[in-house]
Scaffold this motif. Structure first.
Motif, short mmCIF file in Angstrom:
data_model
loop_
_atom_site.label_atom_id
_atom_site.label_comp_id
_atom_site.label_asym_id
_atom_site.label_seq_id
_atom_site.Cartn_x
_atom_site.Cartn_y
_atom_site.Cartn_z
N ILE A 1 0.89 -1.04 -0.13
CA ILE A 1 0.05 -0.05 0.05
C ILE A 1 1.44 1.03 0.49
CG2 ILE A 1 -1.93 1.65 1.54
CD1 ILE A 1 -2.79 -1.73 2.52
N PHE A 2 0.07 2.37 -0.48
CA PHE A 2 1.57 3.12 -0.79
C PHE A 2 0.36 4.48 -0.42
CE2 PHE A 2 1.84 7.45 -3.57
CZ PHE A 2 3.22 7.76 -2.81
N ILE A 3 0.73 4.74 0.81
CA ILE A 3 -0.18 5.58 1.78
C ILE A 3 0.59 7.54 1.64
CG2 ILE A 3 -0.86 5.84 4.61
CD1 ILE A 3 -0.27 3.67 4.71
N HIS A 4 -0.12 8.23 0.99
CA HIS A 4 0.19 9.83 1.29
C HIS A 4 -0.79 10.47 1.49
CE1 HIS A 4 -2.69 10.11 -1.93
NE2 HIS A 4 -2.32 8.36 -2.40
N THR A 5 -0.41 11.80 1.58
CA THR A 5 -1.31 12.75 1.46
C THR A 5 -2.09 13.75 0.18
OG1 THR A 5 0.14 14.84 2.60
CG2 THR A 5 -1.32 12.68 4.40
N PRO A 6 -2.79 14.12 -0.16
CA PRO A 6 -3.14 14.68 -1.28
C PRO A 6 -1.65 16.07 -1.90
CG PRO A 6 -4.60 14.67 -0.26
CD PRO A 6 -3.59 14.63 0.51
N PHE A 7 -1.74 16.68 -0.58
CA PHE A 7 -0.63 18.00 -0.59
C PHE A 7 1.01 18.14 -0.43
CE2 PHE A 7 -5.06 19.39 -0.33
CZ PHE A 7 -5.63 19.92 -1.82
N CYS A 8 1.67 16.49 -0.64
CA CYS A 8 2.98 16.56 0.23
C CYS A 8 2.92 16.36 -1.27
CB CYS A 8 2.72 15.24 0.90
SG CYS A 8 4.45 14.11 0.34
N GLY A 9 4.51 16.79 -1.52
CA GLY A 9 5.61 17.10 -2.24
C GLY A 9 5.61 15.98 -2.39
N THR A 10 6.54 15.83 -1.43
CA THR A 10 7.43 14.21 -1.17
C THR A 10 6.71 12.85 -1.66
OG1 THR A 10 8.84 15.30 0.20
CG2 THR A 10 9.05 12.64 0.26
N CYS A 11 5.37 12.70 -1.66
CA CYS A 11 4.81 11.89 -2.00
C CYS A 11 4.40 12.02 -3.13
CB CYS A 11 3.18 12.32 -1.58
SG CYS A 11 2.73 11.76 0.26
N HIS A 12 4.56 12.85 -3.86
CA HIS A 12 4.24 12.87 -5.56
C HIS A 12 5.43 11.90 -6.26
CE1 HIS A 12 0.52 14.98 -5.39
NE2 HIS A 12 1.22 15.94 -5.00
N CYS B 1 5.11 6.47 2.65
CA CYS B 1 4.97 5.40 3.47
C CYS B 1 4.18 4.10 2.37
CB CYS B 1 3.96 4.99 4.45
SG CYS B 1 4.46 3.67 5.82
N LEU B 2 5.54 3.11 2.03
CA LEU B 2 5.38 1.92 1.13
C LEU B 2 4.93 0.69 2.26
CD1 LEU B 2 4.43 0.18 -1.47
CD2 LEU B 2 6.72 0.19 -2.03
N PHE B 3 4.00 0.58 2.32
CA PHE B 3 3.64 -0.58 4.04
C PHE B 3 3.33 -1.87 3.10
CE2 PHE B 3 0.19 -2.79 5.98
CZ PHE B 3 -0.06 -1.85 7.27
N ILE B 4 3.98 -2.74 3.74
CA ILE B 4 4.00 -4.40 2.88
C ILE B 4 3.22 -4.92 3.86
CG2 ILE B 4 5.56 -5.85 1.71
CD1 ILE B 4 7.62 -3.70 0.52
N LYS B 5 2.50 -5.28 3.75
CA LYS B 5 1.98 -6.90 4.60
C LYS B 5 2.12 -8.10 3.40
CE LYS B 5 -2.33 -7.59 5.57
NZ LYS B 5 -3.52 -7.42 6.48
N GLN B 6 2.45 -8.75 4.76
CA GLN B 6 2.98 -10.58 3.63
C GLN B 6 2.18 -11.87 4.75
OE1 GLN B 6 6.65 -11.60 2.21
NE2 GLN B 6 5.23 -11.90 0.50
N ASN B 7 1.34 -12.45 4.17
CA ASN B 7 1.01 -13.39 5.16
C ASN B 7 0.61 -12.98 6.70
OD1 ASN B 7 2.34 -15.61 3.05
ND2 ASN B 7 4.19 -15.18 4.13
N ILE C 1 2.84 -7.64 9.28
CA ILE C 1 3.83 -6.11 9.10
C ILE C 1 5.18 -6.48 8.91
CG2 ILE C 1 4.19 -3.97 9.22
CD1 ILE C 1 1.70 -4.24 10.75
N GLU C 2 5.40 -6.72 7.15
CA GLU C 2 6.97 -6.64 6.41
C GLU C 2 8.11 -5.62 7.06
OE1 GLU C 2 8.31 -9.70 7.29
OE2 GLU C 2 6.58 -11.36 6.92
N GLU C 3 6.61 -4.12 6.27
CA GLU C 3 7.79 -3.04 6.16
C GLU C 3 7.08 -2.25 6.13
OE1 GLU C 3 11.62 -3.29 5.39
OE2 GLU C 3 11.48 -5.08 4.87
N LYS C 4 7.68 -0.81 6.30
CA LYS C 4 7.03 0.42 6.41
C LYS C 4 7.94 1.52 6.00
CE LYS C 4 5.02 -0.04 10.26
NZ LYS C 4 4.53 -0.12 12.29
N ILE C 5 8.68 1.90 4.29
CA ILE C 5 9.52 2.39 4.05
C ILE C 5 8.65 3.70 3.89
CG2 ILE C 5 10.13 1.95 1.80
CD1 ILE C 5 10.00 -0.51 1.41
N TYR C 6 9.33 4.86 4.88
CA TYR C 6 9.53 5.99 4.41
C TYR C 6 10.14 7.10 3.66
CZ TYR C 6 7.03 4.47 8.35
OH TYR C 6 5.58 4.18 9.51
#
Length: 105
Positions: free
Chosen positions: A16-27, A67-73, A76-81
């Motif tokens: 899951i790619f988690i973001h907010t609409p007005f976040c430049g880094t998110c773009h 944040c790239l939220f990775i869930k497997q099996n 929660i495996e990773e939360k990449i910021y």
């Protein structure tokens, strides 16, 4: 990228790619993920506007966006910021979605 919904949140394995609409880094992070999806010609990530899922953010202790939220099996495996680059994100994809790199016969 597909939009997230409650049914997808219940999946055992998801990126899951988690973001907010007005976040430049998110773009910038979104562009990295789009490049990866373009190479694979597939939607690999789900898109989540953090503002619309406050309980998910709190329950999963998401510290910031993007944040790239990775869930497997079911775990929660990773939360990449720090997305950094396409090769950096590929290193995670190779770890959790090795099936994308297997040769099809």
């Amino acid at each position: 990228m597909q939009n997230i919904n409650e049914k997808i949140l219940e999946k055992d394995s998801v990126m899951i790619f988690i973001h907010t609409p007005f976040c430049g880094t998110c773009h910038v992070a979104r562009n990295i993920l789009r490049q990866i999806e373009a190479v694979h010609k597939d939607d690999l990530f789900y898109d989540m506007n953090a503002s619309l899922y406050p309980s998910f953010m709190q329950e999963n202790q998401i510290e910031s966006v993007p944040c790239l939220f990775i869930k497997q099996n079911g775990r929660i495996e990773e939360k990449i910021y720090a997305f950094q680059s396409v090769p950096n994100i590929y290193s995670y994809i190779m770890k959790y979605r090795a099936d994308l790199f297997e040769k099809k016969s």
